[in-house]
Design a protein around this motif. Structure first.
Motif, PDB file in Angstrom:
ATOM      1  N   TYR A  53       0.807  -1.212   0.113  1.00 16.75           N
ATOM      2  CA  TYR A  53       0.053   0.092  -0.070  1.00 16.75           C
ATOM      3  C   TYR A  53       0.761   1.440   0.003  1.00 16.75           C
ATOM      4  N   ASP A  54       2.198   1.083  -0.279  1.00 24.94           N
ATOM      5  CA  ASP A  54       2.970   2.504  -0.180  1.00 24.94           C
ATOM      6  C   ASP A  54       3.259   3.268   1.157  1.00 24.94           C
ATOM      7  N   LEU A  55       2.565   2.425   2.305  1.00 28.11           N
ATOM      8  CA  LEU A  55       2.673   3.218   3.368  1.00 28.11           C
ATOM      9  C   LEU A  55       4.054   3.143   4.178  1.00 28.11           C
ATOM     10  N   LEU A  56       4.670   4.304   4.715  1.00 24.77           N
ATOM     11  CA  LEU A  56       5.939   4.640   5.248  1.00 24.77           C
ATOM     12  C   LEU A  56       5.865   4.348   6.715  1.00 24.77           C
ATOM     13  N   PRO A  57       6.696   3.733   7.234  1.00 27.86           N
ATOM     14  CA  PRO A  57       6.942   3.343   8.873  1.00 27.86           C
ATOM     15  C   PRO A  57       7.166   4.648   9.330  1.00 27.86           C
ATOM     16  N   VAL A  58       6.568   5.167  10.358  1.00 30.46           N
ATOM     17  CA  VAL A  58       6.784   6.547  11.110  1.00 30.46           C
ATOM     18  C   VAL A  58       7.379   6.073  12.544  1.00 30.46           C
ATOM     19  N   PHE A  59       8.731   6.308  12.800  1.00 30.58           N
ATOM     20  CA  PHE A  59       9.334   5.986  13.944  1.00 30.58           C
ATOM     21  C   PHE A  59       8.977   7.390  14.747  1.00 30.58           C
ATOM     22  N   LEU A  60       9.170   6.951  16.077  1.00 33.15           N
ATOM     23  CA  LEU A  60       9.074   7.824  17.380  1.00 33.15           C
ATOM     24  C   LEU A  60      10.511   8.116  18.157  1.00 33.15           C
ATOM     25  N   ILE A  61      10.343   9.512  18.508  1.00 32.03           N
ATOM     26  CA  ILE A  61      11.600   9.872  19.255  1.00 32.03           C
ATOM     27  C   ILE A  61      10.815  10.559  20.545  1.00 32.03           C
ATOM     28  N   THR A  62      11.501  10.485  21.828  1.00 29.09           N
ATOM     29  CA  THR A  62      11.050  11.114  22.882  1.00 29.09           C
ATOM     30  C   THR A  62      12.387  12.120  23.419  1.00 29.09           C
ATOM     31  N   PRO A  63      12.284  12.841  24.297  1.00 25.16           N
ATOM     32  CA  PRO A  63      13.243  13.810  25.004  1.00 25.16           C
ATOM     33  C   PRO A  63      14.482  12.696  25.546  1.00 25.16           C
ATOM     34  N   GLN A  64      14.105  11.439  25.977  1.00 17.92           N
ATOM     35  CA  GLN A  64      15.059  10.572  26.441  1.00 17.92           C
ATOM     36  C   GLN A  64      15.868   9.841  25.352  1.00 17.92           C
ATOM     37  N   THR A  65      15.395   9.999  24.186  1.00 15.22           N
ATOM     38  CA  THR A  65      16.011   9.134  22.942  1.00 15.22           C
ATOM     39  C   THR A  65      17.567   9.711  22.720  1.00 15.22           C
ATOM     40  N   SER A  66      18.467   8.578  22.732  1.00 14.42           N
ATOM     41  CA  SER A  66      19.862   9.082  22.673  1.00 14.42           C
ATOM     42  C   SER A  66      20.206   9.549  21.042  1.00 14.42           C
ATOM     43  N   GLU A  67      21.197  10.644  20.984  1.00 13.45           N
ATOM     44  CA  GLU A  67      21.645  11.146  19.679  1.00 13.45           C
ATOM     45  C   GLU A  67      21.791  10.037  18.965  1.00 13.45           C
ATOM     46  N   GLU A  68      22.383   8.835  19.044  1.00  9.29           N
ATOM     47  CA  GLU A  68      23.005   7.837  18.275  1.00  9.29           C
ATOM     48  C   GLU A  68      21.691   7.124  17.624  1.00  9.29           C
ATOM     49  N   ARG A  69      20.519   6.895  18.652  1.00  9.19           N
ATOM     50  CA  ARG A  69      19.370   6.168  18.122  1.00  9.19           C
ATOM     51  C   ARG A  69      18.601   7.320  17.060  1.00  9.19           C
ATOM     52  N   ILE A  70      18.582   8.330  17.461  1.00  6.63           N
ATOM     53  CA  ILE A  70      17.955   9.552  16.583  1.00  6.63           C
ATOM     54  C   ILE A  70      18.421   9.220  15.382  1.00  6.63           C
ATOM     55  N   ARG A  71      19.708   9.364  15.224  1.00  5.11           N
ATOM     56  CA  ARG A  71      20.439   9.251  13.879  1.00  5.11           C
ATOM     57  C   ARG A  71      20.100   7.988  13.078  1.00  5.11           C
ATOM     58  N   GLN A  72      20.266   6.801  13.899  1.00  5.08           N
ATOM     59  CA  GLN A  72      19.759   5.650  13.310  1.00  5.08           C
ATOM     60  C   GLN A  72      18.418   5.553  12.761  1.00  5.08           C
TER      61      GLN A  72
END
Length: 112
Positions: A1-20
């Motif tokens: 269906y051409d839907l894109l997954p949307v990932f969530l981040i929070t104030p506690q998410t590390s910079e490394e995880r955000i970049r990933q």
């Protein structure tokens, strides 16, 4: 269906995880504004504003969209000062519950 997954981040998410998350995303990154539940906040404090600023300065390829706590012009403006957009959920559902589909444009105009 051409839907894109949307990932969530929070104030506690590390910079490394955000970049990933940024590397594997193709649409936008959903910035959860805080650890609070949606519909239960009374605006944004300095911690949230610092979070919006910190992540926006990371130079990510995907746009940042803030959700949770967006309910009026003040919170919409604060959320979009450093990001590309905001998601209004609970406040919109409350409007629909109280008013039906009447005046949806007025609700949006007041928030923007």
């Amino acid at each position: 269906y051409d839907l894109l997954p949307v990932f969530l981040i929070t104030p506690q998410t590390s910079e490394e995880r955000i970049r990933q998350i940024d590397q594997i995303s193709e649409g936008f990154i959903y910035m959860v504004s805080s650890a609070a539940v949606t519909g239960g906040t009374a605006g944004f404090g300095q911690l949230q504003k610092d979070y919006f600023s910190r992540v926006s300065k990371m130079g990510l390829k995907n746009p940042l969209i803030v959700g949770f706590g967006i309910k009026d012009r003040e919170t919409f403006s604060a959320a979009t000062e450093k990001t590309k957009g905001a998601i209004i959920g609970s406040a919109f559902i409350k409007h629909l519950t109280e008013n039906g589909t009447e005046n949806i444009q007025d609700f949006i105009r007041k928030a923007r």
